[in-house]
Scaffold this active site. Structure first.
Site, PDB file in Angstrom:
ATOM      1  N   TRP A 144       0.823  -1.229   0.000  1.00  0.00           N
ATOM      2  CA  TRP A 144       0.000   0.000   0.000  1.00  0.00           C
ATOM      3  C   TRP A 144       0.845   1.261   0.000  1.00  0.00           C
ATOM      4  CZ3 TRP A 144      -4.246  -1.402   4.216  1.00  0.00           C
ATOM      5  CH2 TRP A 144      -5.039  -2.448   3.717  1.00  0.00           C
ATOM      6  N   LYS A 145       2.155   1.117   0.170  1.00  0.00           N
ATOM      7  CA  LYS A 145       3.062   2.273   0.232  1.00  0.00           C
ATOM      8  C   LYS A 145       2.561   3.283   1.276  1.00  0.00           C
ATOM      9  CE  LYS A 145       4.410   1.197  -4.421  1.00  0.00           C
ATOM     10  NZ  LYS A 145       4.954   1.647  -5.700  1.00  0.00           N
ATOM     11  N   HIS A 182      12.697  -2.458  -1.403  1.00  0.00           N
ATOM     12  CA  HIS A 182      11.844  -1.870  -2.435  1.00  0.00           C
ATOM     13  C   HIS A 182      12.611  -0.762  -3.151  1.00  0.00           C
ATOM     14  CE1 HIS A 182       8.612   0.259  -4.420  1.00  0.00           C
ATOM     15  NE2 HIS A 182       7.943  -0.877  -4.353  1.00  0.00           N
ATOM     16  N   GLY A 204       1.212  -2.632  -6.263  1.00  0.00           N
ATOM     17  CA  GLY A 204       1.105  -1.334  -5.620  1.00  0.00           C
ATOM     18  C   GLY A 204      -0.266  -0.718  -5.844  1.00  0.00           C
ATOM     19  N   GLY A 205      -0.378   0.102  -6.865  1.00  0.00           N
ATOM     20  CA  GLY A 205      -1.595   0.884  -7.103  1.00  0.00           C
ATOM     21  C   GLY A 205      -2.876   0.057  -7.100  1.00  0.00           C
TER      22      GLY A 205
END
Ligand code: PGA
Length: 251
Positions: A10-11, A95, A234-235
């Protein structure tokens, strides 16, 4: 047979309530899926509440980073022991955003990897080349350096707790996914590296995730490649329905 593993990174997104709402929405969408290991990786501040919401589900939890000490005068850092304490089974290390924005080196990542594993966390260890490195014919050299220096000293038993994530930096957050052929080529190369350094048993067993603009529409063709064992997303992991679509495409 390597079990597919799909993780959502989710960063630096989502407050506590949003994190909990996302996994509450995700749980029914992936309930009963047992052919894929599913992991979500919220920000540190959301871990405890998210872990509570995930209890009893088929979704595991990871952090996005961890430090190389268990406690002490290291302002702002988080120990693997603290991540286990709030319900994490995993941490992401290496990452590209930590390598290239925060300046983490291969040697430091190797230290983090050993420390996290010794504490009892499993690790998704990220590697991947920049666009200029790929265009300059440096992809193999970069992956060789990141694996050789980053995973130095791991035992066969430790490797069972490690997943490699191949994330070409030019594909992260850009909407530009590696083609299935490009992903397969890099994954096969990486598995060969692990074989040379640690032997065939480790190389055959280790799972290699692909990351970089994975979505429901491209997941099936990527996962069909023999050396693609899962995804780091991610997104498309930020929303429960788009993440579940990737899980379903791979299940
Ligand atoms: P992306 O990010 O899916 O948004 O490209 C992947 C990652 O950085 O792990």
């Amino acid at each position: 047979m390597r079990k597919t593993i799909i993780a959502g990174n989710w960063k630096m997104n989502k407050l506590v309530a949003e994190s909990v709402a996302t996994v509450e929405a995700l749980k029914p969408l992936v309930a009963g899926v047992d052919t894929v290991e599913i992991v979500v990786c919220p920000v540190f501040t959301s871990l405890y509440a998210t872990g509570q919401a995930l209890a009893g589900s088929n979704i595991q939890m990871g952090a996005q980073n961890s430090y190389v000490k268990a406690e002490g005068a290291y302002t702002g850092e988080i120990a693997p022991q603290m991540l286990l304490d709030v319900g994490c089974q995993w941490t992401i290390l290496g990452h590209s955003e930590r390598r290239h924005i925060l300046g983490e080196t291969d040697a430091f990542l190797n230290e983090k990897l050993h420390f996290a594993l010794n504490a009892g966390l499993k690790v998704m260890f990220c590697i991947g080349e920049l666009l200029e490195e790929r265009e300059g014919g440096q992809m193999e050299a970069v992956l060789t350096r990141q694996i050789t220096e980053g995973t130095k000293g791991l035992t066969e038993a430790q490797w069972e707790q490690v997943v490699i994530a191949y994330e070409p930096v030019w594909a992260i957050g850009t909407g530009k996914t590696a083609s299935p052929e490009q992903a397969e080529e890099a994954h096969a190369f990486t598995r060969g590296l692990v074989c040379n350094l640690f032997g065939a048993a480790v190389a055959d067993a280790v799972r290699i995730q692909y990351g970089g603009s994975v979505k429901g529409e491209n997941a099936a063709e990527l996962i069909a490649k023999p050396n693609v064992d899962g995804f780091l997303v991610g997104g498309a992991a930020l929303k429960a329905d788009s993440f579940a679509a990737i899980v379903r495409a791979a299940a």
